[in-house]
Design an enzyme around this catalytic site. Structure first.
Site, short mmCIF file in Angstrom:
data_model
loop_
_atom_site.label_atom_id
_atom_site.label_comp_id
_atom_site.label_asym_id
_atom_site.label_seq_id
_atom_site.Cartn_x
_atom_site.Cartn_y
_atom_site.Cartn_z
N SER A 281 -20.12 -23.75 -25.80
CA SER A 281 -20.27 -24.34 -24.47
C SER A 281 -19.87 -25.81 -24.56
O SER A 281 -19.37 -26.25 -25.60
CB SER A 281 -21.68 -24.16 -23.94
OG SER A 281 -22.55 -24.88 -24.75
N CYS B 29 -46.60 -8.28 15.87
CA CYS B 29 -45.83 -9.52 15.86
C CYS B 29 -44.33 -9.17 15.85
O CYS B 29 -43.85 -8.53 14.92
CB CYS B 29 -46.25 -10.32 14.62
SG CYS B 29 -45.37 -11.85 14.42
N CYS C 246 -49.41 -18.30 14.68
CA CYS C 246 -48.07 -17.72 14.59
C CYS C 246 -47.23 -18.14 15.80
O CYS C 246 -47.67 -17.98 16.95
CB CYS C 246 -48.18 -16.20 14.52
SG CYS C 246 -46.54 -15.41 14.53
N CYS D 246 -48.71 -14.48 8.92
CA CYS D 246 -49.26 -14.00 10.18
C CYS D 246 -49.80 -12.61 9.90
O CYS D 246 -49.06 -11.72 9.51
CB CYS D 246 -48.17 -13.92 11.25
SG CYS D 246 -48.73 -12.96 12.67
N LYS E 76 -20.11 -33.65 -14.98
CA LYS E 76 -20.71 -32.87 -13.89
C LYS E 76 -20.82 -33.71 -12.63
O LYS E 76 -21.30 -34.85 -12.68
CB LYS E 76 -22.11 -32.41 -14.30
CG LYS E 76 -22.11 -31.51 -15.54
CD LYS E 76 -22.04 -30.07 -15.17
CE LYS E 76 -23.45 -29.55 -15.02
NZ LYS E 76 -23.47 -28.09 -14.90
N LYS F 233 -13.79 -27.75 -13.50
CA LYS F 233 -14.82 -26.95 -14.16
C LYS F 233 -15.28 -25.89 -13.16
O LYS F 233 -16.03 -26.17 -12.23
CB LYS F 233 -16.00 -27.83 -14.58
CG LYS F 233 -17.02 -27.08 -15.40
CD LYS F 233 -18.04 -28.03 -16.00
CE LYS F 233 -18.96 -27.34 -16.98
NZ LYS F 233 -19.70 -26.23 -16.43
N GLU G 247 -9.22 -30.75 -16.40
CA GLU G 247 -9.20 -29.48 -15.67
C GLU G 247 -10.41 -29.41 -14.75
O GLU G 247 -11.39 -30.11 -14.96
CB GLU G 247 -9.32 -28.31 -16.67
CG GLU G 247 -8.14 -28.18 -17.57
CD GLU G 247 -8.43 -27.24 -18.73
OE1 GLU G 247 -9.40 -26.47 -18.67
OE2 GLU G 247 -7.66 -27.29 -19.69
N ASP H 92 0.82 -1.21 0.00
CA ASP H 92 0.00 0.00 0.00
C ASP H 92 0.86 1.26 0.00
O ASP H 92 0.50 2.25 -0.65
CB ASP H 92 -0.93 0.01 1.21
CG ASP H 92 -2.05 -1.01 1.05
OD1 ASP H 92 -2.28 -1.43 -0.10
OD2 ASP H 92 -2.67 -1.38 2.06
N CYS I 24 -46.48 -14.76 17.94
CA CYS I 24 -47.47 -13.94 18.62
C CYS I 24 -48.82 -14.65 18.80
O CYS I 24 -49.74 -14.09 19.38
CB CYS I 24 -47.68 -12.61 17.88
SG CYS I 24 -48.50 -12.79 16.30
N TYR J 16 -8.44 -20.97 -19.24
CA TYR J 16 -8.39 -22.38 -19.62
C TYR J 16 -8.53 -22.67 -21.11
O TYR J 16 -8.63 -23.80 -21.50
CB TYR J 16 -9.45 -23.17 -18.86
CG TYR J 16 -10.85 -22.55 -18.88
CD1 TYR J 16 -11.56 -22.39 -20.06
CD2 TYR J 16 -11.44 -22.13 -17.69
CE1 TYR J 16 -12.82 -21.83 -20.07
CE2 TYR J 16 -12.71 -21.56 -17.69
CZ TYR J 16 -13.39 -21.42 -18.88
OH TYR J 16 -14.64 -20.86 -18.90
N ASP K 101 -17.14 -22.86 -11.47
CA ASP K 101 -18.55 -22.47 -11.52
C ASP K 101 -18.64 -20.95 -11.36
O ASP K 101 -18.80 -20.44 -10.26
CB ASP K 101 -19.29 -23.19 -10.39
CG ASP K 101 -20.78 -23.19 -10.62
OD1 ASP K 101 -21.21 -22.78 -11.73
OD2 ASP K 101 -21.53 -23.58 -9.72
S1 IVH Z 1 -13.56 -25.02 -21.93
C1 IVH Z 1 -14.55 -24.59 -26.24
N1 IVH Z 1 -12.67 -25.34 -19.49
O1 IVH Z 1 -18.10 -24.28 -18.53
C2 IVH Z 1 -14.34 -24.92 -24.82
N2 IVH Z 1 -14.84 -24.41 -19.78
O2 IVH Z 1 -20.42 -25.64 -19.74
C3 IVH Z 1 -14.96 -23.94 -23.94
N3 IVH Z 1 -15.95 -23.76 -17.69
O3 IVH Z 1 -18.89 -21.90 -20.97
C4 IVH Z 1 -14.96 -24.18 -22.53
N4 IVH Z 1 -14.33 -24.37 -16.33
O4 IVH Z 1 -17.82 -21.09 -18.79
C5 IVH Z 1 -13.70 -24.93 -20.26
N5 IVH Z 1 -11.75 -25.63 -17.37
C6 IVH Z 1 -12.76 -25.22 -18.14
C7 IVH Z 1 -13.94 -24.66 -17.60
C8 IVH Z 1 -14.96 -24.26 -18.46
C9 IVH Z 1 -15.53 -23.83 -16.42
C10 IVH Z 1 -17.27 -23.24 -18.10
C11 IVH Z 1 -17.23 -22.27 -19.25
C12 IVH Z 1 -18.11 -22.86 -20.32
C13 IVH Z 1 -18.96 -23.80 -19.53
C14 IVH Z 1 -19.48 -24.91 -20.40
#
Ligand code: IVH
Length: 669
Positions: free
Chosen positions: A83, A430, A406, A424, A312, A115, A113, A38, A409, A225, A117
């Site tokens: 996707s 209340c 309730c 209620c 998944k 995934k 890798e 800082d 009350c 990724y 969220d």
């Molecule tokens: S690869 C063409 N790698 O999952 C390949 N996606 O359900 C594109 N996501 O839209 C995606 N971790 O937002 C890839 N290690 C990962 C990921 C990943 C999360 C998400 C991403 C994508 C969605 C698809």
């Protein structure tokens, strides 16, 4: 000469700070203390302020977020953002592997890798400098959220090292680590606001916020990724990621190259079990063919690559015993049943309670006390009961009967037709409803009383100091200061906060009253139409529903609320205290209804007014400023440099385009 040495100093500081940012946010290996960091940042800020000629948009001082974005421009992706198709079990994953081997005649190497969220993002670097950050949108075009993304400390504003292509694009996921999410929720709860449900929704809300300085404080992070295969970086995906990492981008440490599908399955098993130790949420594993040449051979479908698949994780489920059901009464009187469970470990945390939502859910599950229930945790923080293990039910277990009175009350509950919740009806008497109303009243978006939160309301109520919101204004500073956990300083803050709330505009006062269905937006609309509480109080059902956005339900709620003598009495008391119940002279000045019923979209930059000023003008003259084009848009107010895609869309829909002068003409007298 002097200036040369200052520039050198500025450059050295920037380089040093970039390095420490990287060590801290990308590598998680800080080399200096936050304090030292800082100090250096402040030194740089001071120099930059003194010598604006040395400004640089990629300076580490630019990450605090100074800019406001009123509507996010749509940007077309150079390469579509696809996707992934999903698999849910070993069989489906083996099918994927079999297909790949059959189509390629190879034993392909896979990269596994996590995934993440979160929210996917595409970054574009031109000559090593971050130019655009665009959301996925519909895959073809997304929102330009560059201003907000620049505040994420782990994202380099300038690539490190060398060897990057002049035009470089990389995709990844913006996430909110659990720690940042919990911190935000703790703050929201203290402010009397609803906590957010999960980190993903919070991330997506945050990245679309208009004020980047708030985004900067939310602690977002990002993992990268995927480099689009059209950018020929190297021969393999794993190598691409290594290169990206060497340029300062954050790539997960948990990327693994696997030689066959069995190794992939092992990776999946490990992370299904180990995911709760991670600092961020993941919802599965992504499996990708490593060779870029093989990826290109396999190609893509319209929606997803054929060389990658997601696995998944199942929402985790455990069985435990239902001990009892308790009932919580909220601010509006809605009664929520909550299951009390024998404590059990689920998804990394001990679960003792689960939401049951309403009477229909309990009946649907046919719940009995002492049942063994199946508890699941999806993306949400609060777990839910998804079923009962009926084989385990003792024949003497009692069926759960929803309460009739309730729990706070004792008033008999009512159920409004067509609604799932029990209420209620004892609004004024209340306790949780009384406290809930006061908590809502003081909250940030309502009266925003500095120094007060849920706990202070609880304390004042329990001490008998407040019964309704008007009592807040009779609080005595010395008395507050003498209470446990408070002191002179807090007491002064609260009293000052209450005094300051007398300046809060009418629309927020109206919202603060907590009339059912009167949210922030509806309050604004009502104030615009009626201008004072006296007008609103005597308005008829027809007058109310004549307003575009006001439906029967809202209108009835307003009429009901004002028909209660205690409520009218409260208004009088608050008015006597000095709260605002009408638009001020200033707010009334220059208003008209010349634009009533018109939806106007603003795009581009203007000569005479800023976009913010134009928005206010639309507002003042009864119009509605909208963010996206639809067939209901009345006009496009167009300035210089507006996006071509917008223009095209407007022309296609036949929406009239006006310029700044024509607009000003429309509202002039
Ligand atoms: S690869 C063409 N790698 O999952 C390949 N996606 O359900 C594109 N996501 O839209 C995606 N971790 O937002 C890839 N290690 C990962 C990921 C990943 C999360 C998400 C991403 C994508 C969605 C698809």
């Amino acid at each position: 000469m002097q200036h040369d040495s200052i520039l050198l100093k500025i450059k050295a500081l920037r380089k040093e700070l970039d390095h420490h940012n990287y060590q801290y946010y990308v590598k998680s290996e800080p080399e200096i203390s936050d304090f030292e960091f800082d100090q250096k940042l402040k030194e740089l800020e001071a120099l930059e302020a003194q010598f604006p000629q040395f400004d640089d948009p990629t300076s580490p001082t630019k990450r605090v977020g100074n800019d406001i974005t009123s509507d996010f421009q749509q940007v077309k992706h150079k390469y579509p953002m696809l996707s992934l198709s999903n698999t849910y079990n070993e069989g489906e994953l083996r099918d994927f592997d079999n297909r790949i081997r059959k189509e390629t005649n190879l034993e392909p190497e896979y990269v596994c890798e996590l995934k993440f969220d979160g929210v996917s993002i595409s970054l574009v670097y031109e000559n090593g400098i971050l130019k655009y950050a665009v959301t996925r949108g519909d895959g073809v075009q997304g929102d330009d959220v560059t201003t907000n993304v620049k505040t994420i400390r782990s994202i380099p504003l300038k690539l490190m090292g060398d060897g990057w292509p002049d035009e470089f694009e990389i995709r990844g996921e913006i996430v909110m680590p659990f720690a940042a999410f919990e911190k935000l929720n703790a703050k929201r709860i203290a402010n009397g606001e609803e906590p957010m449900a999960n980190p993903r929704n919070t991330t997506s809300g945050t990245i679309k916020m208009q004020d980047s300085s708030i985004v900067a404080k939310r602690g977002l992070d990002a993992y990268f990724y995927n480099v689009p295969s059209q950018i020929r970086l190297s021969e393999s995906h794993s190598k691409n990621l290594e290169m990206a990492a060497s340029w300062g981008l954050k790539v997960s440490d948990h990327v693994r190259v696997c030689r066959n599908i069995d190794e992939v399955l092992e990776y999946i098993q490990n992370w299904d079990a180990g995911r709760h130790a991670l600092p961020v949420a993941i919802d599965g594993v992504v499996i990708k063919v490593n060779s870029i040449a093989v990826q290109n051979d396999l190609g893509t479908t319209a929606k997803s690559p054929r060389w990658a698949v997601a696995y998944k994780f199942k929402a985790e489920q455990v069985e435990t015993r239902l001990l009892s059901v308790s009932y919580q009464v909220g601010r509006t009187g809605a009664v929520t049943p909550v299951a009390n469970l024998e404590p059990v470990l689920l998804a990394g945390t001990t679960v003792k309670r689960a939401s049951l939502h309403n009477a229909d859910i309990i009946a649907g599950l046919d719940l009995h006390i002492n049942d063994i229930v199946k508890v699941e945790k999806g993306g949400e923080i609060i777990p839910k009961i998804v079923g009962v293990n009926e084989a385990e039910r003792h024949p003497l277990n009692q069926k759960i009967q929803f309460i009739t009175n309730c729990p706070e009350c004792g008033t008999p509950l009512v159920r409004i037709e067509g609604e799932a919740a029990h209420y209620c009806p004892n609004e004024p008497g209340c306790p949780p409803q009384i406290k809930g109303k006061i908590i809502h009243f003081i909250s940030r978006k309502a009266m925003n009383i500095d120094g007060m939160g849920e706990e202070t309301v609880e304390l004042f109520y329990n001490k008998g100091l407040i019964e309704d919101v008007s009592d807040l204004y009779n609080l005595d500073q010395e008395e507050i200061a003498s209470l446990e956990r408070l002191g002179d300083k807090s007491a002064k803050r609260i009293i000052d906060g209450l005094e300051a709330s007398k300046e809060v505009p009418f629309e927020r006062v109206l919202f603060a009253l907590g009339i059912r269905y009167i949210g922030e937006t509806v309050a604004k609309i009502l104030v615009k139409s009626f201008k004072s509480v006296d007008n609103l109080m005597v308005s008829s059902f027809e007058q109310l529903t004549d307003i575009n956005e006001i439906g029967d339900r809202i209108a009835q709620s307003i009429i009901d609320w004002f028909s209660v003598p205690e409520n009218r009495e409260l208004i009088n008391k608050l008015r006597g205290i000095g709260l605002r119940f009408e638009l001020s002279e200033e707010e009334l000045e220059g208003t008209s209804d010349k634009l009533t019923g018109l939806s106007i979209i603003i795009s581009g930059t203007f000569e005479k007014h800023s976009r913010e000023e134009l928005k206010n003008l639309i507002d003042k003259h009864g119009g509605k400023n909208v963010g996206s084009i639809s067939k209901n848009t009345s006009y496009l107010l167009a300035g210089e440099n507006m996006g071509p895609s917008k223009l095209e869309k407007v022309k296609k829909l036949g929406i009239p385009i006006i310029n700044e002068d024509e607009f000003l003409e429309m509202i002039s007298d």
